[in-house]
Design a protein around this motif. Structure first.
Motif, mmCIF file in Angstrom:
data_model
loop_
_atom_site.group_PDB
_atom_site.id
_atom_site.type_symbol
_atom_site.label_atom_id
_atom_site.label_comp_id
_atom_site.label_asym_id
_atom_site.label_seq_id
_atom_site.Cartn_x
_atom_site.Cartn_y
_atom_site.Cartn_z
ATOM 1 N N TYR A 277 -0.035 0.200 51.048
ATOM 2 C CA TYR A 277 -1.128 0.655 50.195
ATOM 3 C C TYR A 277 -1.407 -0.419 49.136
ATOM 4 O O TYR A 277 -0.487 -1.076 48.655
ATOM 5 C CB TYR A 277 -0.737 1.937 49.458
ATOM 6 C CG TYR A 277 -0.094 3.008 50.294
ATOM 7 C CD1 TYR A 277 1.239 2.903 50.694
ATOM 8 C CD2 TYR A 277 -0.797 4.155 50.672
ATOM 9 C CE1 TYR A 277 1.854 3.883 51.444
ATOM 10 C CE2 TYR A 277 -0.191 5.155 51.420
ATOM 11 C CZ TYR A 277 1.126 5.012 51.802
ATOM 12 O OH TYR A 277 1.732 5.989 52.549
ATOM 13 N N TYR B 274 -3.281 -0.882 45.294
ATOM 14 C CA TYR B 274 -3.824 -0.216 44.122
ATOM 15 C C TYR B 274 -4.242 -1.268 43.095
ATOM 16 O O TYR B 274 -3.648 -2.331 42.988
ATOM 17 C CB TYR B 274 -2.780 0.695 43.466
ATOM 18 C CG TYR B 274 -2.374 1.888 44.291
ATOM 19 C CD1 TYR B 274 -1.352 1.799 45.219
ATOM 20 C CD2 TYR B 274 -3.015 3.107 44.120
ATOM 21 C CE1 TYR B 274 -0.978 2.898 45.973
ATOM 22 C CE2 TYR B 274 -2.635 4.215 44.871
ATOM 23 C CZ TYR B 274 -1.613 4.099 45.789
ATOM 24 O OH TYR B 274 -1.249 5.185 46.531
ATOM 25 N N GLN C 8 -4.899 -1.586 38.905
ATOM 26 C CA GLN C 8 -4.718 -0.914 37.625
ATOM 27 C C GLN C 8 -5.205 -1.813 36.506
ATOM 28 O O GLN C 8 -4.592 -2.834 36.192
ATOM 29 C CB GLN C 8 -3.257 -0.533 37.403
ATOM 30 C CG GLN C 8 -3.043 0.331 36.168
ATOM 31 C CD GLN C 8 -1.625 0.879 36.075
ATOM 32 O OE1 GLN C 8 -0.669 0.281 36.563
ATOM 33 N NE2 GLN C 8 -1.468 2.042 35.446
ATOM 34 N N ASP D 62 -5.397 4.110 34.794
ATOM 35 C CA ASP D 62 -4.506 4.650 35.811
ATOM 36 C C ASP D 62 -4.678 3.846 37.095
ATOM 37 O O ASP D 62 -5.722 3.250 37.317
ATOM 38 C CB ASP D 62 -4.845 6.120 36.085
ATOM 39 C CG ASP D 62 -4.902 6.927 34.812
ATOM 40 O OD1 ASP D 62 -5.901 7.622 34.604
ATOM 41 O OD2 ASP D 62 -3.947 6.822 34.021
ATOM 42 N N PRO D 63 -3.686 3.836 37.941
ATOM 43 C CA PRO D 63 -3.839 3.129 39.223
ATOM 44 C C PRO D 63 -4.990 3.710 40.043
ATOM 45 O O PRO D 63 -5.166 4.923 40.102
ATOM 46 C CB PRO D 63 -2.494 3.370 39.918
ATOM 47 C CG PRO D 63 -1.540 3.706 38.819
ATOM 48 C CD PRO D 63 -2.351 4.426 37.786
ATOM 49 N N PHE E 109 -6.591 3.716 43.843
ATOM 50 C CA PHE E 109 -6.303 3.395 45.243
ATOM 51 C C PHE E 109 -7.422 2.536 45.823
ATOM 52 O O PHE E 109 -8.604 2.843 45.668
ATOM 53 C CB PHE E 109 -6.163 4.695 46.042
ATOM 54 C CG PHE E 109 -6.079 4.495 47.521
ATOM 55 C CD1 PHE E 109 -7.175 4.766 48.326
ATOM 56 C CD2 PHE E 109 -4.913 4.039 48.113
ATOM 57 C CE1 PHE E 109 -7.112 4.595 49.702
ATOM 58 C CE2 PHE E 109 -4.838 3.863 49.493
ATOM 59 C CZ PHE E 109 -5.943 4.135 50.285
ATOM 60 N N SER F 175 -5.420 1.363 52.477
ATOM 61 C CA SER F 175 -4.094 1.486 53.062
ATOM 62 C C SER F 175 -4.141 1.138 54.543
ATOM 63 O O SER F 175 -5.199 1.215 55.180
ATOM 64 C CB SER F 175 -3.534 2.895 52.882
ATOM 65 O OG SER F 175 -4.339 3.856 53.549
ATOM 66 N N TYR G 298 -1.790 1.632 58.247
ATOM 67 C CA TYR G 298 -0.681 2.235 58.973
ATOM 68 C C TYR G 298 -0.586 1.546 60.319
ATOM 69 O O TYR G 298 -1.565 1.488 61.065
ATOM 70 C CB TYR G 298 -0.905 3.744 59.154
ATOM 71 C CG TYR G 298 0.050 4.391 60.127
ATOM 72 C CD1 TYR G 298 -0.392 4.832 61.370
ATOM 73 C CD2 TYR G 298 1.390 4.544 59.803
ATOM 74 C CE1 TYR G 298 0.479 5.410 62.265
ATOM 75 C CE2 TYR G 298 2.273 5.118 60.693
ATOM 76 C CZ TYR G 298 1.815 5.553 61.924
ATOM 77 O OH TYR G 298 2.691 6.114 62.809
ATOM 78 N N SER H 39 -5.978 2.769 57.463
ATOM 79 C CA SER H 39 -5.791 4.214 57.557
ATOM 80 C C SER H 39 -6.623 4.985 56.552
ATOM 81 O O SER H 39 -6.978 6.135 56.801
ATOM 82 C CB SER H 39 -4.317 4.571 57.364
ATOM 83 O OG SER H 39 -3.817 4.005 56.167
ATOM 84 N N ASP H 40 -6.943 4.361 55.429
ATOM 85 C CA ASP H 40 -7.741 5.048 54.428
ATOM 86 C C ASP H 40 -8.365 4.002 53.505
ATOM 87 O O ASP H 40 -7.827 2.905 53.356
ATOM 88 C CB ASP H 40 -6.887 6.024 53.619
ATOM 89 C CG ASP H 40 -7.685 7.190 53.082
ATOM 90 O OD1 ASP H 40 -7.068 8.158 52.597
ATOM 91 O OD2 ASP H 40 -8.923 7.142 53.136
ATOM 92 N N LYS H 41 -9.474 4.369 52.933
ATOM 93 C CA LYS H 41 -10.189 3.436 52.073
ATOM 94 C C LYS H 41 -10.587 4.153 50.795
ATOM 95 O O LYS H 41 -11.103 5.265 50.843
ATOM 96 C CB LYS H 41 -11.427 2.919 52.805
ATOM 97 C CG LYS H 41 -12.072 1.699 52.203
ATOM 98 C CD LYS H 41 -13.151 1.178 53.149
ATOM 99 C CE LYS H 41 -13.788 -0.083 52.593
ATOM 100 N NZ LYS H 41 -14.829 -0.618 53.508
ATOM 101 N N GLY H 42 -10.300 3.499 49.680
ATOM 102 C CA GLY H 42 -10.653 4.093 48.401
ATOM 103 C C GLY H 42 -11.756 3.311 47.739
ATOM 104 O O GLY H 42 -12.758 2.971 48.354
ATOM 105 N N PHE I 101 -1.119 -3.560 42.592
ATOM 106 C CA PHE I 101 0.152 -3.105 43.141
ATOM 107 C C PHE I 101 0.020 -2.876 44.635
ATOM 108 O O PHE I 101 -0.992 -2.366 45.125
ATOM 109 C CB PHE I 101 0.591 -1.791 42.487
ATOM 110 C CG PHE I 101 1.001 -1.928 41.061
ATOM 111 C CD1 PHE I 101 0.193 -1.428 40.056
ATOM 112 C CD2 PHE I 101 2.189 -2.541 40.716
ATOM 113 C CE1 PHE I 101 0.552 -1.547 38.728
ATOM 114 C CE2 PHE I 101 2.565 -2.668 39.393
ATOM 115 C CZ PHE I 101 1.742 -2.170 38.397
#
Lengths: 110, 110
Positions: free
Chosen positions: B33, B35, B37, B42-43, B45, B48, B50, B55-58, B90
């Motif tokens: 993942y 991140y 910040q 706050d962090p 996203f 990510s 897998y 697997s996922d997109k922010g 991160f």
């Protein structure tokens, strides 16, 4: 993804027990509750995770009432080194992303 | 125990330059993942992976891209850098659920 609400900041003293409560009214059936700790300029560190009732590990306890709409992180006998930001996150274990709300800045005083 | 490794730890770039951040997950962890910040934030996203697939997109800007390689390490490529990209980045890795965070890369865009 459920949204969480926590107090922005808390103060306590060394040796005290600290309880930080998190509200997550829209928590879904498959969601778990996870708490992370973050020191300045460091990556967050996993503290504890739970689904319901009570979970305890070597550093903290997590209390989750039956309706699961809130949770309480309990830190026993805090020390100055517990001064950090504590984040409550709620999500399905199959979700890859973590949505971070505004954490709680905990300040421990001597 | 082995932890997540990120490199470089610090990076200074100028506007419109490119940057590449690297992440080496904990051995046998299959998910990575990223991140971002910002100062006092706050962090957030970003993205990510897998098993080497996204697997996922922010909230990752179009100027950024990332990939996970056959050895499971991941790289975050950032182009046309802007002042607002200055932040801690991160990387975290996991096997099943709990995310373990690296120490972060501090990117400063001048």
């Amino acid at each position: 993804l459920a949204k969480t609400t926590q107090p922005i900041s808390m103060d306590s003293y060394e040796g005290q027990e600290v309880n930080i409560t998190c509200s997550h009214n829209n928590i879904a059936t498959n969601d778990y509750i996870t708490w992370y700790q973050q020191f300045p300029s460091q990556g967050p560190r996993f503290i504890i995770q739970g689904y319901k009732t009570k979970v305890t590990n070597e550093v903290a306890s997590l209390f989750i009432p039956a309706d699961r709409k809130s949770s309480t992180l309990s830190l026993p006998r805090v020390s100055l080194s517990d001064t950090a930001v504590y984040y409550c996150l709620v999500g399905d274990r199959s979700n890859y992303q973590l949505i971070w709300g505004a954490g709680t800045k905990l300040i421990i005083k001597p | 125990a082995a932890g997540v490794i990120q490199s470089p730890r610090h990076l200074i770039k100028e506007k419109r330059e490119t940057a590449t951040l690297k992440c080496y997950p904990i051995p046998r962890h299959d998910t990575v993942y990223w991140y971002q910040q910002g100062p006092g934030q706050d962090p957030q996203f970003l993205i990510s992976f897998y098993e080497k697939m996204q697997s996922d997109k922010g909230s990752i800007p179009d100027r950024f891209s990332a990939q996970q390689f056959s050895d499971y390490h991941s790289e975050l490529n950032m182009s046309s850098l802007e002042l607002g990209d200055s932040a801690l980045y991160f990387c975290a890795s996991s096997f099943h659920n709990e995310q373990f965070f690296g120490p972060g890369t501090r990117l400063t865009v001048l």
